[in-house]
Scaffold this motif. Structure first.
Motif, PDB file in Angstrom:
ATOM      1  N   GLY A 150       0.813  -1.214   0.000  1.00  0.00           N
ATOM      2  CA  GLY A 150       0.000   0.000   0.000  1.00  0.00           C
ATOM      3  C   GLY A 150       0.845   1.263   0.000  1.00  0.00           C
ATOM      4  N   LEU A 151       1.875   1.283   0.834  1.00  0.00           N
ATOM      5  CA  LEU A 151       2.770   2.441   0.873  1.00  0.00           C
ATOM      6  C   LEU A 151       3.473   2.615  -0.468  1.00  0.00           C
ATOM      7  CD1 LEU A 151       4.192   4.757   2.335  1.00  0.00           C
ATOM      8  CD2 LEU A 151       5.809   3.071   3.251  1.00  0.00           C
ATOM      9  N   GLN A 152       3.921   1.521  -1.054  1.00  0.00           N
ATOM     10  CA  GLN A 152       4.581   1.615  -2.352  1.00  0.00           C
ATOM     11  C   GLN A 152       3.634   2.152  -3.422  1.00  0.00           C
ATOM     12  OE1 GLN A 152       7.902   1.285  -2.825  1.00  0.00           O
ATOM     13  NE2 GLN A 152       7.863   1.098  -0.603  1.00  0.00           N
ATOM     14  N   CYS A 153       2.360   1.796  -3.354  1.00  0.00           N
ATOM     15  CA  CYS A 153       1.376   2.333  -4.303  1.00  0.00           C
ATOM     16  C   CYS A 153       1.222   3.842  -4.137  1.00  0.00           C
ATOM     17  CB  CYS A 153       0.022   1.638  -4.119  1.00  0.00           C
ATOM     18  SG  CYS A 153      -0.008  -0.077  -4.658  1.00  0.00           S
ATOM     19  N   VAL A 154       1.151   4.307  -2.891  1.00  0.00           N
ATOM     20  CA  VAL A 154       1.048   5.745  -2.627  1.00  0.00           C
ATOM     21  C   VAL A 154       2.262   6.470  -3.202  1.00  0.00           C
ATOM     22  CG1 VAL A 154       1.068   7.507  -0.807  1.00  0.00           C
ATOM     23  CG2 VAL A 154      -0.426   5.515  -0.596  1.00  0.00           C
ATOM     24  N   LEU A 155       3.442   5.947  -2.944  1.00  0.00           N
ATOM     25  CA  LEU A 155       4.664   6.586  -3.441  1.00  0.00           C
ATOM     26  C   LEU A 155       4.686   6.596  -4.965  1.00  0.00           C
ATOM     27  CD1 LEU A 155       7.275   5.059  -0.948  1.00  0.00           C
ATOM     28  CD2 LEU A 155       6.019   7.232  -0.763  1.00  0.00           C
ATOM     29  N   TYR A 156       4.290   5.515  -5.584  1.00  0.00           N
ATOM     30  CA  TYR A 156       4.249   5.414  -7.047  1.00  0.00           C
ATOM     31  C   TYR A 156       3.327   6.491  -7.639  1.00  0.00           C
ATOM     32  CZ  TYR A 156       3.428   3.443 -11.693  1.00  0.00           C
ATOM     33  OH  TYR A 156       3.311   3.262 -13.046  1.00  0.00           O
ATOM     34  N   LEU A 157       2.122   6.604  -7.083  1.00  0.00           N
ATOM     35  CA  LEU A 157       1.160   7.591  -7.598  1.00  0.00           C
ATOM     36  C   LEU A 157       1.680   9.015  -7.410  1.00  0.00           C
ATOM     37  CD1 LEU A 157      -2.077   5.878  -6.237  1.00  0.00           C
ATOM     38  CD2 LEU A 157      -1.446   6.131  -8.652  1.00  0.00           C
ATOM     39  N   ALA A 158       2.183   9.316  -6.217  1.00  0.00           N
ATOM     40  CA  ALA A 158       2.666  10.675  -5.947  1.00  0.00           C
ATOM     41  C   ALA A 158       3.851  11.041  -6.837  1.00  0.00           C
ATOM     42  CB  ALA A 158       3.051  10.817  -4.474  1.00  0.00           C
ATOM     43  N   LYS A 159       4.746  10.093  -7.077  1.00  0.00           N
ATOM     44  CA  LYS A 159       5.898  10.369  -7.948  1.00  0.00           C
ATOM     45  C   LYS A 159       5.473  10.661  -9.382  1.00  0.00           C
ATOM     46  CE  LYS A 159       9.260   7.792  -5.240  1.00  0.00           C
ATOM     47  NZ  LYS A 159      10.070   6.562  -5.136  1.00  0.00           N
ATOM     48  N   ARG A 160       4.304  10.194  -9.744  1.00  0.00           N
ATOM     49  CA  ARG A 160       3.758  10.488 -11.072  1.00  0.00           C
ATOM     50  C   ARG A 160       2.781  11.661 -11.052  1.00  0.00           C
ATOM     51  NH1 ARG A 160       6.111   6.330 -10.349  1.00  0.00           N
ATOM     52  NH2 ARG A 160       7.158   5.129 -11.936  1.00  0.00           N
ATOM     53  N   LYS A 161       2.763  12.342  -9.906  1.00  0.00           N
ATOM     54  CA  LYS A 161       1.944  13.536  -9.695  1.00  0.00           C
ATOM     55  C   LYS A 161       0.460  13.253  -9.898  1.00  0.00           C
ATOM     56  CE  LYS A 161       5.803  16.519 -10.740  1.00  0.00           C
ATOM     57  NZ  LYS A 161       6.370  17.577 -11.531  1.00  0.00           N
ATOM     58  N   LEU A 162       0.048  12.072  -9.432  1.00  0.00           N
ATOM     59  CA  LEU A 162      -1.367  11.684  -9.457  1.00  0.00           C
ATOM     60  C   LEU A 162      -1.916  11.799  -8.041  1.00  0.00           C
ATOM     61  CD1 LEU A 162      -1.071   8.542 -11.740  1.00  0.00           C
ATOM     62  CD2 LEU A 162      -2.106  10.752 -12.334  1.00  0.00           C
ATOM     63  N   PRO A 163      -2.991  12.527  -7.851  1.00  0.00           N
ATOM     64  CA  PRO A 163      -3.557  12.668  -6.514  1.00  0.00           C
ATOM     65  C   PRO A 163      -3.972  11.310  -5.947  1.00  0.00           C
ATOM     66  CG  PRO A 163      -4.567  14.217  -8.041  1.00  0.00           C
ATOM     67  CD  PRO A 163      -3.745  13.277  -8.850  1.00  0.00           C
ATOM     68  N   CYS A 164      -3.614  11.077  -4.696  1.00  0.00           N
ATOM     69  CA  CYS A 164      -4.036   9.839  -4.060  1.00  0.00           C
ATOM     70  C   CYS A 164      -4.472  10.117  -2.631  1.00  0.00           C
ATOM     71  CB  CYS A 164      -2.946   8.780  -4.117  1.00  0.00           C
ATOM     72  SG  CYS A 164      -1.439   9.171  -3.251  1.00  0.00           S
ATOM     73  N   ARG A 165      -5.335   9.243  -2.161  1.00  0.00           N
ATOM     74  CA  ARG A 165      -5.838   9.329  -0.795  1.00  0.00           C
ATOM     75  C   ARG A 165      -5.333   8.101  -0.049  1.00  0.00           C
ATOM     76  NH1 ARG A 165     -12.051  10.208  -0.446  1.00  0.00           N
ATOM     77  NH2 ARG A 165     -11.343  12.156  -1.398  1.00  0.00           N
ATOM     78  N   ALA A 166      -4.455   8.302   0.895  1.00  0.00           N
ATOM     79  CA  ALA A 166      -3.906   7.215   1.699  1.00  0.00           C
ATOM     80  C   ALA A 166      -4.895   6.880   2.804  1.00  0.00           C
ATOM     81  CB  ALA A 166      -2.556   7.617   2.281  1.00  0.00           C
ATOM     82  N   VAL A 167      -5.454   5.687   2.737  1.00  0.00           N
ATOM     83  CA  VAL A 167      -6.457   5.242   3.703  1.00  0.00           C
ATOM     84  C   VAL A 167      -5.775   4.253   4.647  1.00  0.00           C
ATOM     85  CG1 VAL A 167      -8.702   4.123   3.992  1.00  0.00           C
ATOM     86  CG2 VAL A 167      -8.257   5.538   1.959  1.00  0.00           C
ATOM     87  N   ALA A 168      -5.789   4.586   5.944  1.00  0.00           N
ATOM     88  CA  ALA A 168      -5.061   3.767   6.911  1.00  0.00           C
ATOM     89  C   ALA A 168      -5.717   3.841   8.283  1.00  0.00           C
ATOM     90  CB  ALA A 168      -3.616   4.254   7.014  1.00  0.00           C
ATOM     91  N   ARG A 169      -5.458   2.824   9.094  1.00  0.00           N
ATOM     92  CA  ARG A 169      -5.931   2.860  10.489  1.00  0.00           C
ATOM     93  C   ARG A 169      -5.250   3.975  11.257  1.00  0.00           C
ATOM     94  NH1 ARG A 169      -5.272  -3.485  11.269  1.00  0.00           N
ATOM     95  NH2 ARG A 169      -3.235  -2.782  10.596  1.00  0.00           N
ATOM     96  N   ASP A 170      -3.987   4.242  10.903  1.00  0.00           N
ATOM     97  CA  ASP A 170      -3.197   5.268  11.591  1.00  0.00           C
ATOM     98  C   ASP A 170      -2.644   6.245  10.553  1.00  0.00           C
ATOM     99  OD1 ASP A 170      -1.479   6.817  13.099  1.00  0.00           O
ATOM    100  OD2 ASP A 170      -0.405   5.125  13.987  1.00  0.00           O
ATOM    101  N   PRO A 171      -3.445   7.251  10.176  1.00  0.00           N
ATOM    102  CA  PRO A 171      -2.989   8.189   9.151  1.00  0.00           C
ATOM    103  C   PRO A 171      -1.703   8.927   9.515  1.00  0.00           C
ATOM    104  CG  PRO A 171      -5.319   8.493   9.580  1.00  0.00           C
ATOM    105  CD  PRO A 171      -4.797   7.543  10.622  1.00  0.00           C
ATOM    106  N   ALA A 172      -1.468   9.177  10.801  1.00  0.00           N
ATOM    107  CA  ALA A 172      -0.243   9.881  11.207  1.00  0.00           C
ATOM    108  C   ALA A 172       0.990   9.037  10.897  1.00  0.00           C
ATOM    109  CB  ALA A 172      -0.304  10.238  12.686  1.00  0.00           C
ATOM    110  N   ALA A 173       0.927   7.740  11.152  1.00  0.00           N
ATOM    111  CA  ALA A 173       2.059   6.861  10.845  1.00  0.00           C
ATOM    112  C   ALA A 173       2.266   6.782   9.340  1.00  0.00           C
ATOM    113  CB  ALA A 173       1.812   5.468  11.419  1.00  0.00           C
ATOM    114  N   CYS A 174       1.179   6.766   8.606  1.00  0.00           N
ATOM    115  CA  CYS A 174       1.266   6.736   7.142  1.00  0.00           C
ATOM    116  C   CYS A 174       1.920   8.019   6.627  1.00  0.00           C
ATOM    117  CB  CYS A 174      -0.131   6.563   6.555  1.00  0.00           C
ATOM    118  SG  CYS A 174      -0.148   6.419   4.771  1.00  0.00           S
TER     119      CYS A 174
END
Length: 107
Positions: free
Chosen positions: A21-45
């Motif tokens: 999941g973290l790798q997916c977030v990083l992949y999207l952001a590096k391609r300047k695609l907006p993403c919403r990181a959904v997690a039990r602990d958003p601060a840790a994410c």
């Protein structure tokens, strides 16, 4: 060929704190695609994303609290998203309730 237009909304990544999941977030952001990181602990994410991305790329990520073991939290977390990537895990022995278990489980 011309580039595809960006999605109409962010891409939700469920289970964004670590691993796939973290790798997916990083992949999207590096391609300047907006993403919403959904997690039990958003601060840790957010801490993990901040450690891996420059501030310029961090702007493509927003954070939302939800838990796959609490299905009622998922629908609001992905509302308005153009798509979703499900990369979450749950404790051993846990299962998603059947529709008959919950009256208001999201479709």
């Amino acid at each position: 060929s011309p580039a595809s237009p960006p999605p109409a909304g962010p891409i939700a990544v469920i289970g964004a704190s670590r691993g796939t999941g973290l790798q997916c977030v990083l992949y999207l952001a590096k391609r300047k695609l907006p993403c919403r990181a959904v997690a039990r602990d958003p601060a840790a994410c957010e801490k993990a994303v901040s450690a891996a991305l420059s501030p310029a790329l961090q702007q493509y990520v927003t954070y939302v609290r939800a838990d796959v073991t609490k299905p009622k939290t998922l629908s609001p977390a992905v509302r308005g998203c153009a798509g979703a990537i499900f990369a979450a895990t749950a404790p051993a022995g846990w299962r998603l309730p059947f529709a008959s278990d919950l009256e208001d489980t999201p479709p």
